[in-house]
Design an enzyme around this catalytic site. Structure first.
Site, PDB file in Angstrom:
ATOM      1  N   LYS A  73      -9.208  22.381  15.825  1.00 30.92           N
ATOM      2  CA  LYS A  73     -10.655  22.609  15.854  1.00 30.92           C
ATOM      3  C   LYS A  73     -11.018  23.981  15.255  1.00 30.92           C
ATOM      4  O   LYS A  73     -10.138  24.787  14.969  1.00 30.92           O
ATOM      5  CB  LYS A  73     -11.171  22.489  17.299  1.00 30.92           C
ATOM      6  CG  LYS A  73     -10.917  21.119  17.943  1.00 30.92           C
ATOM      7  CD  LYS A  73     -11.585  20.020  17.176  1.00 30.92           C
ATOM      8  CE  LYS A  73     -11.683  18.650  17.776  1.00 30.92           C
ATOM      9  NZ  LYS A  73     -10.666  18.043  18.537  1.00 30.92           N
TER      10      LYS A  73
HETATM   11  C1  LIG Z   1     -10.857  16.962  19.811  1.00 32.75           C
HETATM   12  C2  LIG Z   1     -11.913  16.136  20.429  1.00 32.75           C
HETATM   13  C3  LIG Z   1     -11.991  15.922  21.814  1.00 32.75           C
HETATM   14  C4  LIG Z   1     -10.913  16.318  22.757  1.00 32.75           C
HETATM   15  O1  LIG Z   1     -10.662  17.647  22.775  1.00 32.75           O
HETATM   16  P1  LIG Z   1      -9.400  18.211  23.599  1.00 32.75           P
HETATM   17  O2  LIG Z   1      -9.723  19.671  23.687  1.00 32.75           O
HETATM   18  O3  LIG Z   1      -8.198  17.932  22.768  1.00 32.75           O
HETATM   19  O4  LIG Z   1      -9.360  17.554  24.918  1.00 32.75           O
HETATM   20  C5  LIG Z   1     -13.078  15.228  22.314  1.00 32.75           C
HETATM   21  N1  LIG Z   1     -14.031  14.745  21.511  1.00 32.75           N
HETATM   22  C6  LIG Z   1     -13.972  14.896  20.171  1.00 32.75           C
HETATM   23  C7  LIG Z   1     -15.085  14.338  19.339  1.00 32.75           C
HETATM   24  C8  LIG Z   1     -12.912  15.579  19.581  1.00 32.75           C
HETATM   25  O5  LIG Z   1     -12.856  15.690  18.259  1.00 32.75           O
END
Ligand SMILES: *Cc1c(COP(=O)(O)O)cnc(C)c1O
Length: 389
Positions: free
Chosen positions: A197
């Protein structure tokens, strides 16, 4: 070109020399982590508190908490809103599975809404309204790829009906819509700081709200339902009570350290992402289609860069072609309602636009440290695929 040829020679050792995402720790990260270890307080503590304050101020006027992941954040957001068995929560299928899984954790029922269009692959009031029943308690909207679309209308219509809105802002850290950052259009917003991210800490997330009661509930839910945390006890608070059934979704100070280092680079990195995306779009516009517009790119965090091919075959062919050039690509997303687990519980669900878009979408490599020659290489390979090199 010499550089590329050298890298390609090592192809047998590493399948991809150009990944979809690439996150390396820098000196800043090392310094922040060392600082935590030297202070000898590693579980949730002062660095997390400081990060929470500063990141919340960056987003807006609400307050927020670091959590162990966005998935955990979504789970406690739903619980803080009182959602549970017998309730319905409207969600996109064109998202990462965690958006939908979090609803099942609470024993509520996820109800899939279709995306608005190929240009805007996001759920909107128009695609949500005919899914609303007496049982609908909340909607989770995802700002896909970092783009925000008509979320103000969705917020207004839901508010008029007493239905909560959660923003899954995992893709949109720093995205702006109508002058406000994402996170400010909902009852609770959730950001992901997972490795790939825009803020990248390995595992981590953030919950954010303008509502002080919800903030207190989220804080309890994050830490066992206990009214006093170890860190606060250490600072002198003593009387502990447990007032609801919470979880252990606390981050460590090391998470906070990494989050700080990444946060300091966020705007700079988002600017680089934007430049890369604009170049891709400029160079590829006669060959492929894109969701959203160039104008939208300017306000987006550009978490990923998806393109549309003619159909599934052309997409799969290009994916394979680029793989053989050492370029990794990804598909964001395989629709959630088409996964075996979801088919088993819901049977066949039809979401026409989601399925159409998902069959021809492909994400190209995009990360802030991508070099100019790497972007050019991807562009040249795609031109070669279409025989216009
Ligand atoms: C990455 C992601 C998540 C989950 O995030 P984590 O921190 O890995 O639990 C949830 N929703 C979306 C749209 C994502 O891209």
């Amino acid at each position: 070109m010499a550089n590329i040829n050298k890298k390609l020679k090592n192809k047998h050792k590493r399948k991809f020399f150009l990944k979809t995402k690439n996150q390396k720790a820098s000196e800043e990260e090392k310094r922040e982590i060392l600082d935590v270890i030297e202070k000898k307080w590693i579980s949730l503590g002062p660095k997390a508190e400081k990060f929470e304050k500063e990141f919340s101020e960056y987003i807006g006027t609400g307050r927020g908490l670091l959590v162990s992941s966005a998935t955990a954040g979504l789970h406690i957001s739903l619980e803080a809103l009182g959602i549970g068995y017998g309730d319905e929560v409207i969600v996109p299928s064109f998202t990462f599975v965690a958006t939908v899984n979090s609803v099942l954790y609470t024993r509520a029922t996820p109800v899939f809404a279709d995306i608005e269009s190929e240009r805007y692959p996001i759920i909107t009031w128009d695609t949500v309204k005919n899914k609303i029943t007496r049982k609908t308690k909340a909607v989770i909207v995802v700002h896909y790829a970092g783009f925000v679309y008509k979320v103000d209308e969705l917020q207004k219509e839901l508010r008029n009906r007493g239905i909560y809105l959660i923003e899954d802002a995992s893709h949109s850290i720093g995205s702006v819509y109508k002058g406000k950052k994402t996170g400010n259009f909902s009852d609770i917003a959730v950001f992901s700081f997972f490795s790939n991210k825009n803020i990248s800490v390995g595992e981590g997330g953030f919950v954010y709200t303008h509502n002080p009661d919800l903030f207190e509930k989220l804080k309890l839910l994050r830490a066992h339902g206990l009214t006093v945390l170890s860190w606060e006890r250490y600072k002198g608070k003593s009387k502990v009570d447990m007032i609801l059934l919470g979880y252990n979704y606390k981050p460590t100070e090391i998470t906070a350290a990494l989050a700080f280092a990444q946060f300091n680079k966020l705007d700079r990195n988002n600017k680089k992402r934007k430049e890369i995306v604009l170049k891709y779009r400029r160079e590829l516009r006669n060959l492929v289609n894109f969701p959203f517009t160039d104008e939208d790119v300017l306000n987006s965090a550009n978490y990923i860069f998806p393109i549309y091919l003619k159909d599934e075959k052309e997409r799969d062919d290009l994916k394979e072609f680029l793989k053989n050039k050492g370029i990794q690509t990804s598909i964001h997303y395989f629709p959630v309602h088409k996964f075996t687990y979801y088919k088993r519980i819901f049977g066949e669900v039809k979401l026409e636009k989601t399925e159409e878009v998902a069959s021809k979408i492909l994400s190209l490599p995009l990360y802030p440290s991508m070099k100019e020659w790497q972007v050019d290489y991807v562009i040249d390979c795609i031109k070669e695929f279409f025989n216009v090199g």
